[in-house]
Design a protein around this motif. Sequence first.
Motif, PDB file in Angstrom:
ATOM      1  N   GLY A  11      52.897 -65.765  33.304  1.00 11.82           N
ATOM      2  CA  GLY A  11      51.992 -66.061  32.192  1.00 11.82           C
ATOM      3  C   GLY A  11      52.107 -67.498  31.718  1.00 11.82           C
ATOM      4  O   GLY A  11      51.102 -68.158  31.452  1.00 11.82           O
ATOM      5  N   LEU A  12      53.329 -68.001  31.609  1.00 10.00           N
ATOM      6  CA  LEU A  12      53.524 -69.393  31.193  1.00 10.00           C
ATOM      7  C   LEU A  12      52.892 -70.356  32.189  1.00 10.00           C
ATOM      8  O   LEU A  12      52.203 -71.304  31.806  1.00 10.00           O
ATOM      9  N   ALA A  13      53.134 -70.114  33.468  1.00  7.99           N
ATOM     10  CA  ALA A  13      52.581 -70.993  34.501  1.00  7.99           C
ATOM     11  C   ALA A  13      51.054 -70.933  34.507  1.00  7.99           C
ATOM     12  O   ALA A  13      50.382 -71.966  34.587  1.00  7.99           O
ATOM     13  N   LEU A  14      50.511 -69.739  34.398  1.00 13.27           N
ATOM     14  CA  LEU A  14      49.062 -69.561  34.447  1.00 13.27           C
ATOM     15  C   LEU A  14      48.369 -70.145  33.220  1.00 13.27           C
ATOM     16  O   LEU A  14      47.422 -70.920  33.336  1.00 13.27           O
ATOM     17  N   TRP A  15      48.842 -69.789  32.037  1.00 10.68           N
ATOM     18  CA  TRP A  15      48.122 -70.148  30.817  1.00 10.68           C
ATOM     19  C   TRP A  15      48.471 -71.524  30.270  1.00 10.68           C
ATOM     20  O   TRP A  15      47.711 -72.089  29.488  1.00 10.68           O
ATOM     21  N   LEU A  16      49.624 -72.087  30.661  1.00 10.83           N
ATOM     22  CA  LEU A  16      49.951 -73.443  30.211  1.00 10.83           C
ATOM     23  C   LEU A  16      49.596 -74.489  31.259  1.00 10.83           C
ATOM     24  O   LEU A  16      49.290 -75.625  30.927  1.00 10.83           O
ATOM     25  N   GLY A  17      49.695 -74.122  32.535  1.00  7.74           N
ATOM     26  CA  GLY A  17      49.341 -75.049  33.606  1.00  7.74           C
ATOM     27  C   GLY A  17      50.338 -76.177  33.806  1.00  7.74           C
ATOM     28  O   GLY A  17      49.985 -77.225  34.333  1.00  7.74           O
ATOM     29  N   ASN A  18      51.576 -75.973  33.407  1.00 11.74           N
ATOM     30  CA  ASN A  18      52.596 -77.019  33.546  1.00 11.74           C
ATOM     31  C   ASN A  18      53.380 -76.874  34.841  1.00 11.74           C
ATOM     32  O   ASN A  18      53.352 -75.837  35.490  1.00 11.74           O
ATOM     33  N   ARG A  19      54.124 -77.915  35.169  1.00 15.96           N
ATOM     34  CA  ARG A  19      55.000 -77.887  36.335  1.00 15.96           C
ATOM     35  C   ARG A  19      56.134 -76.899  36.099  1.00 15.96           C
ATOM     36  O   ARG A  19      56.496 -76.605  34.960  1.00 15.96           O
ATOM     37  N   ARG A  20      56.729 -76.442  37.205  1.00 15.18           N
ATOM     38  CA  ARG A  20      57.768 -75.415  37.078  1.00 15.18           C
ATOM     39  C   ARG A  20      58.977 -75.901  36.286  1.00 15.18           C
ATOM     40  O   ARG A  20      59.597 -75.126  35.572  1.00 15.18           O
ATOM     41  N   GLY A  21      59.314 -77.172  36.375  1.00 21.78           N
ATOM     42  CA  GLY A  21      60.426 -77.702  35.585  1.00 21.78           C
ATOM     43  C   GLY A  21      60.145 -77.652  34.094  1.00 21.78           C
ATOM     44  O   GLY A  21      61.029 -77.362  33.288  1.00 21.78           O
ATOM     45  N   ASP A  22      58.898 -77.924  33.727  1.00 24.18           N
ATOM     46  CA  ASP A  22      58.510 -77.858  32.315  1.00 24.18           C
ATOM     47  C   ASP A  22      58.476 -76.413  31.824  1.00 24.18           C
ATOM     48  O   ASP A  22      58.859 -76.126  30.693  1.00 24.18           O
ATOM     49  N   VAL A  23      58.027 -75.501  32.687  1.00 22.16           N
ATOM     50  CA  VAL A  23      57.999 -74.078  32.328  1.00 22.16           C
ATOM     51  C   VAL A  23      59.428 -73.554  32.160  1.00 22.16           C
ATOM     52  O   VAL A  23      59.738 -72.863  31.192  1.00 22.16           O
ATOM     53  N   ALA A  24      60.311 -73.903  33.086  1.00 18.67           N
ATOM     54  CA  ALA A  24      61.701 -73.428  33.019  1.00 18.67           C
ATOM     55  C   ALA A  24      62.416 -73.955  31.778  1.00 18.67           C
ATOM     56  O   ALA A  24      63.270 -73.278  31.217  1.00 18.67           O
ATOM     57  N   GLY A  25      62.052 -75.141  31.330  1.00 16.46           N
ATOM     58  CA  GLY A  25      62.737 -75.754  30.198  1.00 16.46           C
ATOM     59  C   GLY A  25      62.144 -75.455  28.832  1.00 16.46           C
ATOM     60  O   GLY A  25      62.668 -75.927  27.818  1.00 16.46           O
ATOM     61  N   LEU A  26      61.062 -74.670  28.773  1.00 15.15           N
ATOM     62  CA  LEU A  26      60.449 -74.370  27.471  1.00 15.15           C
ATOM     63  C   LEU A  26      61.434 -73.658  26.553  1.00 15.15           C
ATOM     64  O   LEU A  26      62.088 -72.700  26.946  1.00 15.15           O
ATOM     65  N   ARG A  27      61.515 -74.144  25.324  1.00 14.31           N
ATOM     66  CA  ARG A  27      62.400 -73.534  24.326  1.00 14.31           C
ATOM     67  C   ARG A  27      61.565 -72.898  23.216  1.00 14.31           C
ATOM     68  O   ARG A  27      60.459 -73.343  22.919  1.00 14.31           O
ATOM     69  N   TRP A  28      62.136 -71.879  22.606  1.00  8.34           N
ATOM     70  CA  TRP A  28      61.440 -71.195  21.514  1.00  8.34           C
ATOM     71  C   TRP A  28      61.179 -72.134  20.348  1.00  8.34           C
ATOM     72  O   TRP A  28      60.161 -72.013  19.666  1.00  8.34           O
ATOM     73  N   ASP A  29      62.078 -73.089  20.113  1.00  8.91           N
ATOM     74  CA  ASP A  29      61.877 -73.993  18.974  1.00  8.91           C
ATOM     75  C   ASP A  29      60.764 -75.013  19.219  1.00  8.91           C
ATOM     76  O   ASP A  29      60.373 -75.734  18.307  1.00  8.91           O
ATOM     77  N   GLN A  30      60.238 -75.058  20.438  1.00  3.22           N
ATOM     78  CA  GLN A  30      59.101 -75.932  20.733  1.00  3.22           C
ATOM     79  C   GLN A  30      57.765 -75.265  20.399  1.00  3.22           C
ATOM     80  O   GLN A  30      56.727 -75.904  20.462  1.00  3.22           O
ATOM     81  N   ARG A  31      57.803 -74.006  20.050  1.00  2.00           N
ATOM     82  CA  ARG A  31      56.583 -73.281  19.661  1.00  2.00           C
ATOM     83  C   ARG A  31      56.289 -73.623  18.205  1.00  2.00           C
ATOM     84  O   ARG A  31      57.065 -73.306  17.307  1.00  2.00           O
ATOM     85  N   VAL A  32      55.172 -74.294  17.984  1.00  2.00           N
ATOM     86  CA  VAL A  32      54.837 -74.806  16.654  1.00  2.00           C
ATOM     87  C   VAL A  32      53.381 -74.489  16.316  1.00  2.00           C
ATOM     88  O   VAL A  32      52.591 -74.116  17.179  1.00  2.00           O
ATOM     89  N   THR A  33      53.043 -74.666  15.055  1.00  2.00           N
ATOM     90  CA  THR A  33      51.661 -74.532  14.600  1.00  2.00           C
ATOM     91  C   THR A  33      51.166 -75.907  14.190  1.00  2.00           C
ATOM     92  O   THR A  33      51.840 -76.612  13.438  1.00  2.00           O
ATOM     93  N   ARG A  34      50.014 -76.292  14.713  1.00  2.00           N
ATOM     94  CA  ARG A  34      49.412 -77.581  14.381  1.00  2.00           C
ATOM     95  C   ARG A  34      48.164 -77.356  13.544  1.00  2.00           C
ATOM     96  O   ARG A  34      47.382 -76.453  13.804  1.00  2.00           O
ATOM     97  N   ARG A  35      47.997 -78.206  12.563  1.00  2.00           N
ATOM     98  CA  ARG A  35      46.824 -78.166  11.692  1.00  2.00           C
ATOM     99  C   ARG A  35      45.827 -79.202  12.201  1.00  2.00           C
ATOM    100  O   ARG A  35      46.175 -80.373  12.375  1.00  2.00           O
ATOM    101  N   VAL A  36      44.596 -78.761  12.444  1.00  2.00           N
ATOM    102  CA  VAL A  36      43.559 -79.630  12.995  1.00  2.00           C
ATOM    103  C   VAL A  36      42.293 -79.463  12.159  1.00  2.00           C
ATOM    104  O   VAL A  36      41.959 -78.356  11.743  1.00  2.00           O
ATOM    105  N   PHE A  37      41.606 -80.570  11.930  1.00  2.57           N
ATOM    106  CA  PHE A  37      40.325 -80.517  11.226  1.00  2.57           C
ATOM    107  C   PHE A  37      39.205 -80.701  12.239  1.00  2.57           C
ATOM    108  O   PHE A  37      39.158 -81.701  12.953  1.00  2.57           O
TER     109      PHE A  37
END
Length: 100
Positions: A11-37
Amino acid sequence: QLGTAARTCYGLALWLGNRRGDVAGLRWDQRVTRRVFIDGVERHFVGFDIVQGKNKGRTGGKRLFVPITPMLTEILDAADRRGETVLVNGYGEPFSAKSL
């Protein structure tokens, strides 16, 4: 099956489209909410705030905000949260990029 490391990895590879090194290194604390107008309307997007591993040694890597789709939200909600990284093996240790 939801909740397995294999399904989370896929799911991470499919829906994020990142390289495997970036997928393997994803941390829970990198999950954030951004406010956009958009057209003057405030919206909130949940995603991962990451620095790409590509060219990290040469240029410091590129900082990205990658939104999480509803399909990936379902996968992440069922994922095992034993470790610091999103993907952990059966021993609770992070996966290496080469193992994906």
